[in-house]
Write a protein that holds these residues in place. Structure first.
Motif, PDB file in Angstrom:
ATOM      1  N   ARG A  12       0.796  -1.177  -0.022  1.00  0.00           N
ATOM      2  CA  ARG A  12      -0.042   0.026   0.088  1.00  0.00           C
ATOM      3  C   ARG A  12       0.928   1.215  -0.031  1.00  0.00           C
ATOM      4  NH1 ARG A  12      -3.952  -1.276   4.684  1.00  0.00           N
ATOM      5  NH2 ARG A  12      -2.146  -1.713   5.411  1.00  0.00           N
ATOM      6  N   MET A  13       1.932   1.355   0.875  1.00  0.00           N
ATOM      7  CA  MET A  13       2.828   2.440   0.782  1.00  0.00           C
ATOM      8  C   MET A  13       3.630   2.499  -0.225  1.00  0.00           C
ATOM      9  SD  MET A  13       4.197   2.018   4.784  1.00  0.00           S
ATOM     10  CE  MET A  13       5.490   3.159   4.549  1.00  0.00           C
ATOM     11  N   PHE A  14       4.060   1.550  -1.058  1.00  0.00           N
ATOM     12  CA  PHE A  14       4.698   1.361  -2.389  1.00  0.00           C
ATOM     13  C   PHE A  14       3.729   1.966  -3.615  1.00  0.00           C
ATOM     14  CE2 PHE A  14       5.747  -0.391  -6.442  1.00  0.00           C
ATOM     15  CZ  PHE A  14       7.191   0.107  -6.385  1.00  0.00           C
ATOM     16  N   GLY A  15       2.421   1.485  -3.428  1.00  0.00           N
ATOM     17  CA  GLY A  15       1.437   1.914  -4.556  1.00  0.00           C
ATOM     18  C   GLY A  15       1.166   3.492  -4.141  1.00  0.00           C
ATOM     19  N   ALA A  16       1.064   3.930  -2.943  1.00  0.00           N
ATOM     20  CA  ALA A  16       0.764   5.371  -2.923  1.00  0.00           C
ATOM     21  C   ALA A  16       1.772   6.367  -3.162  1.00  0.00           C
ATOM     22  CB  ALA A  16       0.536   5.360  -1.265  1.00  0.00           C
ATOM     23  N   SER A  17       3.154   5.700  -3.039  1.00  0.00           N
ATOM     24  CA  SER A  17       4.215   6.555  -3.404  1.00  0.00           C
ATOM     25  C   SER A  17       4.379   6.772  -4.999  1.00  0.00           C
ATOM     26  CB  SER A  17       5.566   6.154  -2.879  1.00  0.00           C
ATOM     27  OG  SER A  17       5.814   4.668  -3.339  1.00  0.00           O
ATOM     28  N   VAL A  18       4.264   5.649  -5.656  1.00  0.00           N
ATOM     29  CA  VAL A  18       4.216   5.720  -7.101  1.00  0.00           C
ATOM     30  C   VAL A  18       3.155   6.478  -7.748  1.00  0.00           C
ATOM     31  CG1 VAL A  18       3.695   4.047  -9.166  1.00  0.00           C
ATOM     32  CG2 VAL A  18       5.237   3.469  -7.214  1.00  0.00           C
ATOM     33  N   LEU A  19       1.788   6.461  -7.103  1.00  0.00           N
ATOM     34  CA  LEU A  19       0.745   7.154  -7.573  1.00  0.00           C
ATOM     35  C   LEU A  19       0.989   8.784  -7.211  1.00  0.00           C
ATOM     36  CD1 LEU A  19      -2.430   5.182  -6.678  1.00  0.00           C
ATOM     37  CD2 LEU A  19      -1.756   5.803  -9.017  1.00  0.00           C
ATOM     38  N   SER A  20       1.612   8.971  -6.208  1.00  0.00           N
ATOM     39  CA  SER A  20       1.976  10.265  -5.701  1.00  0.00           C
ATOM     40  C   SER A  20       3.085  10.856  -6.889  1.00  0.00           C
ATOM     41  CB  SER A  20       2.650  10.338  -4.424  1.00  0.00           C
ATOM     42  OG  SER A  20       3.036  11.601  -4.193  1.00  0.00           O
ATOM     43  N   MET A  21       4.060  10.000  -7.258  1.00  0.00           N
ATOM     44  CA  MET A  21       4.899  10.477  -8.110  1.00  0.00           C
ATOM     45  C   MET A  21       4.628  10.825  -9.355  1.00  0.00           C
ATOM     46  SD  MET A  21       8.444   8.118  -9.381  1.00  0.00           S
ATOM     47  CE  MET A  21       7.435   7.131  -9.791  1.00  0.00           C
ATOM     48  N   PHE A  22       3.545   9.633 -10.144  1.00  0.00           N
ATOM     49  CA  PHE A  22       2.846  10.046 -11.172  1.00  0.00           C
ATOM     50  C   PHE A  22       1.887  11.411 -11.272  1.00  0.00           C
ATOM     51  CE2 PHE A  22       2.953   5.398 -12.337  1.00  0.00           C
ATOM     52  CZ  PHE A  22       4.109   5.389 -12.794  1.00  0.00           C
ATOM     53  N   ALA A  23       1.250  11.415 -10.173  1.00  0.00           N
ATOM     54  CA  ALA A  23       0.357  12.891 -10.106  1.00  0.00           C
ATOM     55  C   ALA A  23       1.334  14.160  -9.981  1.00  0.00           C
ATOM     56  CB  ALA A  23      -0.373  12.869  -8.934  1.00  0.00           C
ATOM     57  N   GLY A  24       2.349  13.806  -9.393  1.00  0.00           N
ATOM     58  CA  GLY A  24       3.377  15.116  -9.284  1.00  0.00           C
ATOM     59  C   GLY A  24       3.963  15.570 -10.797  1.00  0.00           C
ATOM     60  N   THR A  25       4.354  14.423 -11.498  1.00  0.00           N
ATOM     61  CA  THR A  25       5.068  14.659 -12.816  1.00  0.00           C
ATOM     62  C   THR A  25       3.945  15.345 -13.741  1.00  0.00           C
ATOM     63  OG1 THR A  25       4.477  12.403 -13.344  1.00  0.00           O
ATOM     64  CG2 THR A  25       6.691  12.999 -12.486  1.00  0.00           C
ATOM     65  N   ASP A  26       2.620  14.656 -13.521  1.00  0.00           N
ATOM     66  CA  ASP A  26       1.691  15.252 -14.387  1.00  0.00           C
ATOM     67  C   ASP A  26       1.382  16.658 -14.211  1.00  0.00           C
ATOM     68  OD1 ASP A  26      -0.424  14.869 -16.305  1.00  0.00           O
ATOM     69  OD2 ASP A  26      -1.739  14.890 -14.824  1.00  0.00           O
ATOM     70  N   VAL A  27       1.341  17.144 -12.903  1.00  0.00           N
ATOM     71  CA  VAL A  27       1.139  18.438 -12.477  1.00  0.00           C
ATOM     72  C   VAL A  27       2.450  19.516 -13.158  1.00  0.00           C
ATOM     73  CG1 VAL A  27       1.118  20.092 -10.700  1.00  0.00           C
ATOM     74  CG2 VAL A  27      -0.045  18.295 -10.608  1.00  0.00           C
ATOM     75  N   ILE A  28       3.577  18.957 -12.790  1.00  0.00           N
ATOM     76  CA  ILE A  28       4.552  19.848 -13.715  1.00  0.00           C
ATOM     77  C   ILE A  28       4.671  19.532 -14.921  1.00  0.00           C
ATOM     78  CG2 ILE A  28       7.219  19.591 -13.576  1.00  0.00           C
ATOM     79  CD1 ILE A  28       6.175  20.615 -10.947  1.00  0.00           C
ATOM     80  N   HIS A  29       4.083  18.674 -15.743  1.00  0.00           N
ATOM     81  CA  HIS A  29       4.092  18.695 -17.162  1.00  0.00           C
ATOM     82  C   HIS A  29       3.102  19.331 -17.560  1.00  0.00           C
ATOM     83  CE1 HIS A  29       4.746  16.596 -21.122  1.00  0.00           C
ATOM     84  NE2 HIS A  29       3.415  16.837 -21.158  1.00  0.00           N
ATOM     85  N   GLN A  30       1.844  19.678 -17.125  1.00  0.00           N
ATOM     86  CA  GLN A  30       0.709  20.644 -17.291  1.00  0.00           C
ATOM     87  C   GLN A  30       1.224  22.124 -17.031  1.00  0.00           C
ATOM     88  OE1 GLN A  30      -2.016  19.857 -18.874  1.00  0.00           O
ATOM     89  NE2 GLN A  30      -1.015  17.886 -19.137  1.00  0.00           N
ATOM     90  N   TYR A  31       2.185  22.211 -15.776  1.00  0.00           N
ATOM     91  CA  TYR A  31       2.476  23.495 -15.666  1.00  0.00           C
ATOM     92  C   TYR A  31       3.393  24.127 -16.520  1.00  0.00           C
ATOM     93  CZ  TYR A  31       4.411  27.502 -12.705  1.00  0.00           C
ATOM     94  OH  TYR A  31       4.612  28.897 -12.351  1.00  0.00           O
ATOM     95  N   TYR A  32       4.482  23.246 -16.973  1.00  0.00           N
ATOM     96  CA  TYR A  32       5.339  23.919 -17.897  1.00  0.00           C
ATOM     97  C   TYR A  32       5.159  24.016 -19.335  1.00  0.00           C
ATOM     98  CZ  TYR A  32       8.658  24.738 -13.859  1.00  0.00           C
ATOM     99  OH  TYR A  32       9.023  25.426 -12.759  1.00  0.00           O
ATOM    100  N   ARG A  33       4.329  22.780 -19.724  1.00  0.00           N
ATOM    101  CA  ARG A  33       3.834  22.591 -20.881  1.00  0.00           C
ATOM    102  C   ARG A  33       4.975  22.431 -21.913  1.00  0.00           C
ATOM    103  NH1 ARG A  33      -2.051  22.246 -22.093  1.00  0.00           N
ATOM    104  NH2 ARG A  33      -3.040  23.047 -20.163  1.00  0.00           N
TER     105      ARG A  33
END
Length: 57
Positions: A12-33
């Protein structure tokens, strides 16, 4: 049992950390375009014309 925790808790902790990493990269990707277009390259005629003039490039 990695890190002295049970397997279900570890997964569960591993899954939460991977999902958090993916969400963070998506936010940065959308911000910097990033600009993902491919620049237009030289035509073959342009490259050979430069060599005829004595240009080394």
């Amino acid at each position: 049992m990695p890190a002295s925790v049970s397997w279900p808790r570890y997964l569960r902790m591993f899954g939460a950390s991977v999902l958090s990493m993916f969400a963070g990269t998506d936010v940065i990707h959308q911000y910097y375009r990033p600009d993902l277009t491919i620049p237009e390259t030289w035509r073959v005629e342009d490259r050979t014309a430069g060599q005829r003039r004595g240009c080394c490039c």
